[in-house]
Design a protein around this motif. Structure first.
Motif, PDB file in Angstrom:
ATOM      1  N   ARG A 151      68.577  31.767  62.244  1.00  0.00           N
ATOM      2  CA  ARG A 151      68.815  31.358  63.632  1.00  0.00           C
ATOM      3  C   ARG A 151      68.357  32.451  64.587  1.00  0.00           C
ATOM      4  O   ARG A 151      67.776  32.178  65.642  1.00  0.00           O
ATOM      5  N   ARG A 154      64.579  32.368  64.806  1.00  0.00           N
ATOM      6  CA  ARG A 154      64.147  31.238  65.644  1.00  0.00           C
ATOM      7  C   ARG A 154      64.326  31.560  67.126  1.00  0.00           C
ATOM      8  O   ARG A 154      63.419  31.353  67.946  1.00  0.00           O
ATOM      9  N   ASP A 155      65.476  32.111  67.480  1.00  0.00           N
ATOM     10  CA  ASP A 155      65.771  32.384  68.879  1.00  0.00           C
ATOM     11  C   ASP A 155      64.939  33.542  69.425  1.00  0.00           C
ATOM     12  O   ASP A 155      64.663  33.605  70.630  1.00  0.00           O
ATOM     13  N   GLU A 195      61.818  24.770  68.242  1.00  0.00           N
ATOM     14  CA  GLU A 195      62.520  23.491  68.193  1.00  0.00           C
ATOM     15  C   GLU A 195      63.171  23.221  66.835  1.00  0.00           C
ATOM     16  O   GLU A 195      63.756  22.158  66.624  1.00  0.00           O
ATOM     17  N   VAL A 196      63.065  24.180  65.919  1.00  0.00           N
ATOM     18  CA  VAL A 196      63.751  24.024  64.634  1.00  0.00           C
ATOM     19  C   VAL A 196      65.260  23.927  64.882  1.00  0.00           C
ATOM     20  O   VAL A 196      65.849  24.776  65.562  1.00  0.00           O
ATOM     21  N   SER A 197      65.869  22.906  64.345  1.00  0.00           N
ATOM     22  CA  SER A 197      67.291  22.669  64.600  1.00  0.00           C
ATOM     23  C   SER A 197      68.181  23.469  63.654  1.00  0.00           C
ATOM     24  O   SER A 197      67.749  23.894  62.579  1.00  0.00           O
ATOM     25  N   ASP A 198      69.450  23.636  64.067  1.00  0.00           N
ATOM     26  CA  ASP A 198      70.427  24.254  63.176  1.00  0.00           C
ATOM     27  C   ASP A 198      70.582  23.442  61.893  1.00  0.00           C
ATOM     28  O   ASP A 198      70.799  24.003  60.807  1.00  0.00           O
ATOM     29  N   GLU A 199      70.468  22.118  62.017  1.00  0.00           N
ATOM     30  CA  GLU A 199      70.596  21.243  60.848  1.00  0.00           C
ATOM     31  C   GLU A 199      69.492  21.538  59.836  1.00  0.00           C
ATOM     32  O   GLU A 199      69.744  21.629  58.627  1.00  0.00           O
ATOM     33  N   LEU A 200      68.254  21.712  60.326  1.00  0.00           N
ATOM     34  CA  LEU A 200      67.139  21.997  59.433  1.00  0.00           C
ATOM     35  C   LEU A 200      67.295  23.376  58.795  1.00  0.00           C
ATOM     36  O   LEU A 200      67.040  23.550  57.606  1.00  0.00           O
TER      37      LEU A 200
END
Length: 275
Positions: A151, A154-155, A195-200
């Motif tokens: 995470r 990604r951020d 745009e990669v989600s936490d779910e992914l």
């Protein structure tokens, strides 16, 4: 040294270890790519009759090195503690760690009466640097740590991957210090898809693919779904930039062949020009 720490590749296929945080559970997985014919280069042809050591247990590095067609390649992981202070900074930290690995294996194997002195020892170390946090990332310690790591990458947007390579070879003249050493550090910028989600990310972490990798993802596998683009060497992110490795091997072997051809200050020194 136990048999579990030494492996001769030869024509055998490299086998991935179980992808686990404690590296003790699960079943081995084969992750093979087609192997090309060996490169016919003079220095590689010479090495094919000699003892060569890769001081790493990384299956990705084993696989990339297998492309060079070195039948006597041995896998002898370093037992040196990777405890250098990260206050060194990423470039210095990764280079010092790889150098420590190479020197530890050289000291262990230089006087091996059974197998003989190795013609080449190659060590590597890879780190991921979160530019936003200013942190050096290695392997995740737990699932929670793994989630937080990805995470954060990604951020942060773009992060950097550094791989240090260190090559050592015995001097033909046997003059002090007895070996030639060359180093290089490769750097690659990697940008995660914002745009990669936490779910992914959670789904990826639970595959455990990235559990044994610096930064917590494998670009050569499912981890590519997290990445938007890279700037630099692809196989550097995997952990063994092949082009840089070839150049380093050629350079250290030329330096090791020093019978009256090089002054003392040209041997046993790290390759400052390569960094």
């Amino acid at each position: 040294m136990s048999d579990s720490k030494t492996h001769l590749l030869g024509n055998e296929d490299p086998i991935d270890p179980p992808p686990a945080y404690d590296s003790t559970t699960g079943k081995p997985m084969r992750g093979l790519l087609p192997r090309p014919p060996p490169l016919s280069l003079p220095y590689l042809n010479d090495l094919r009759t000699k003892r060569v050591i890769l001081a790493s247990q990384s299956p990705r590095r084993r696989q990339i090195m297998s492309y060079l067609g070195l039948p006597n390649l041995e896998i002898i992981p370093s037992n040196a503690e990777e405890d250098l202070p990260k206050s060194l900074g990423p470039f210095e930290y990764v280079l010092a760690t790889a150098t420590k690995k190479a020197q530890a294996v050289y000291a262990q194997e230089a006087d091996n009466e059974e197998r003989g002195e190795p013609a080449l020892i190659l060590a590597a170390d890879t780190i991921v640097v979160d530019l936003q946090a200013g942190a050096i990332l290695e392997k995740p310690r737990s699932e929670a740590h793994h989630l937080a790591m990805l995470r954060g990458l990604r951020d942060a947007g773009t992060h950097k991957v550094f791989t240090a390579l260190v090559a050592m070879a015995p001097l033909a003249s046997a003059r002090v210090p007895g070996y030639a050493i060359e180093t290089v550090v490769e750097e690659t910028d990697v940008r995660f898809d914002p745009e990669v989600s936490d779910e992914l990310i959670t789904a990826y972490v639970r595959t455990r693919e990235g559990a044994d990798k610096a930064g917590g993802y494998g670009l050569q596998g499912l981890g590519s779904i997290l990445v938007e683009k890279i700037d630099g060497s692809y196989d550097n992110v995997i952990g063994m930039p092949l082009k840089a490795t070839l150049k380093l091997i050629e350079k250290v072997l030329a330096k090791a062949d020093d019978e009256g051809s090089l002054p003392d200050d040209m041997v046993g020194s790290e390759g400052e020009d390569d960094m």
